[in-house]
Scaffold this active site. Structure first.
Site, short mmCIF file in Angstrom:
data_model
loop_
_atom_site.label_atom_id
_atom_site.label_comp_id
_atom_site.label_asym_id
_atom_site.label_seq_id
_atom_site.Cartn_x
_atom_site.Cartn_y
_atom_site.Cartn_z
N ARG A 258 0.84 -1.20 0.00
CA ARG A 258 0.00 0.00 0.00
C ARG A 258 0.87 1.24 0.00
NH1 ARG A 258 -4.75 -1.86 4.30
NH2 ARG A 258 -5.23 -3.82 3.23
N ARG A 273 3.24 1.65 10.21
CA ARG A 273 2.61 1.99 8.92
C ARG A 273 3.67 1.87 7.84
NH1 ARG A 273 -2.19 4.59 7.75
NH2 ARG A 273 -2.47 5.26 9.91
N GLU A 347 -5.54 0.17 15.09
CA GLU A 347 -6.21 -0.87 14.30
C GLU A 347 -5.25 -2.00 13.91
OE1 GLU A 347 -7.69 -1.58 9.79
OE2 GLU A 347 -7.89 0.47 10.56
N SER A 350 -9.83 -5.63 10.56
CA SER A 350 -10.99 -4.95 10.01
C SER A 350 -11.93 -5.98 9.40
CB SER A 350 -10.57 -3.92 8.96
OG SER A 350 -11.66 -3.12 8.58
N ARG A 388 2.75 -5.02 12.00
CA ARG A 388 2.11 -4.23 13.06
C ARG A 388 1.81 -5.08 14.29
NH1 ARG A 388 -2.71 0.07 12.09
NH2 ARG A 388 -1.03 0.98 10.84
#
Length: 420
Positions: A258, A273, A347, A350, A388
């Protein structure tokens, strides 16, 4: 995408969804284009039928009449070409708008423009208490020689990292544990391509809206996928499955990529991130039934919670607001895990229900025993995503002397080690 008939019959519901999800879409323009497109299609169909009658008249006509018919046919062909061009233009624009049309969100979703409107449903566990000053995961990883950040940036630029030694093994342990858990729940592991064509990205709804977030390789007409969901939907795109095969449960394994364009100034340090990460994704393809979808949503969410509970991490479950859930989501729950260095939850999972929104885009259907064909429902949720989740493990389970306690469920994958 939504069913065109649904949009025609429920224009206000679509307008409301556009408003609460913050989508730039003129629903009235879409409805007018749909009307124009159907009218043009009718005219083209009629014209093509008349064209066939010309051939029959020509075959029966005498020489003089044939000359007249040729002149009429040339004029008629020009009109037909013009109608087809109009239909192509209208259809192309209608398709563009249909791809932007959002799913109707769940009635229980909080209404708000972004994650600030999300609602915490429950918090499980308690943050750890330290009798020493804990390090953040970056400091701890560098101190133990478990990660290379500066050297990785020489290779791949900002947000790059290289895991080293025991942290590599911990990552493998996390993924192996998650796969074993999912296999026990009848999920089939699938290692999918990270390179994908444009069609599966459109099919899942990643394109056209999120184009700036996706790495493109134009020379090969390929893209780097941001989640295994893209390939998992794409595997069955264009197919009509037997209903007896449902539900299909996949544990998708893939590297993910990403660009993180919209977060250039956020979380640039360490493993929180990054541009490349590893993920095991839960994915379900089930019958087009709201109760069935709701049941699977609850199960996918429970599995993710089981993983975090087994790992001994404190987390919260969030009901995502309409503006945070994305264009194709019917319902979305995030799970946020506690990070001591941040003093807050971030987070890590999801969970999303999309009903038949993706299946319509990907033309993914199934046939009932009575022969009726339906678009399937699709759902997805993270099982584990690293690095993460590794950062959370390092920070929450560090010891005063710089070691890290290994959660009990991971020890069999690390030769029984209790500390690394």
């Amino acid at each position: 995408m939504l069913d065109k008939r649904f949009i025609r019959e429920n224009p206000q519901a679509v307008k409301d969804a556009v408003a609460v999800k913050g989508i730039d879409l003129d629903v009235d323009e879409l409805l007018q284009l749909d009307q124009d497109n159907r009218k043009l299609q009718f005219e083209v169909d009629e014209a093509q039928a008349r064209r066939k009658s010309f051939a029959k008249q020509f075959a029966k006509a005498d020489q003089a009449r044939r000359a007249e018919l040729r002149i009429e046919h040339e004029s008629f062909d020009a009109q037909l070409r013009d109608l087809r061009e109009q239909l192509a233009r209208t259809g192309a624009r209608l398709s563009e708008l249909m791809l932007l049309t959002p799913n109707i969100p769940w009635s229980g979703a909080p209404v708000g423009p972004d994650e600030a409107a999300n609602v915490v449903l429950r918090t499980v566990g308690a943050p750890p208490e330290f009798d020493f000053t804990p390090l953040d995961h970056t400091e701890l990883a560098e101190k133990r020689g478990w990660a290379e950040f500066a050297r990785a940036r020489k290779v791949a630029g900002e947000r790059a990292y290289a895991l080293v030694g025991d942290l590599v093994m911990l990552e493998r342990a996390v993924h192996s544990y998650a796969l074993d858990l999912l296999r026990g729940r009848e999920f089939t592991p699938v290692a999918v391509p990270a390179l994908v064509r444009e069609e599966p990205l459109i099919g899942t709804g990643m394109l056209p809206k999120a184009r700036e977030e996706i790495y493109a390789i134009p020379e090969d007409d390929l893209y780097l996928a941001g989640t295994a969901e893209v390939a998992l939907v794409g595997l069955h795109a264009g197919e009509i499955l037997d209903a007896a095969r449902l539900p299909i449960r996949y544990a998708g394994i893939s590297p993910c990529f990403r660009r993180e364009i919209g977060s250039a100034s956020r979380d640039v340090r360490g493993l929180l991130r990054v541009h490349q990460f590893e993920k095991v994704e839960q994915f379900v393809l089930c019958a087009a039934d709201e109760a069935e979808s709701a049941r699977w949503h609850a199960e996918l969410l429970a599995t993710a919670e089981r993983i975090l509970s087994d790992l001994g991490l404190c987390y919260e479950v969030v009901e995502c607001a309409t503006g945070d859930m994305g264009v194709g989501k019917f319902r979305m729950n995030d799970i946020n895990t506690w990070f001591p260095s941040l003093g807050r939850f971030r987070e890590t999972h999801s969970c999303s229900t999309l009903h038949d929104w993706q299946a319509r885009r990907a033309n993914l259907r199934y046939r009932d025993p009575d022969g009726t064909i339906h678009f399937a429902h699709t759902l997805n949720n993270t099982a584990v995503a690293t690095p993460r989740l590794l950062a959370a493990l390092l920070e929450n389970f560090q010891t005063a002397d710089g070691a890290v306690r290994v959660p009990e469920v991971l020890r069999p994958y690390l030769g029984g080690r209790e500390l690394i």
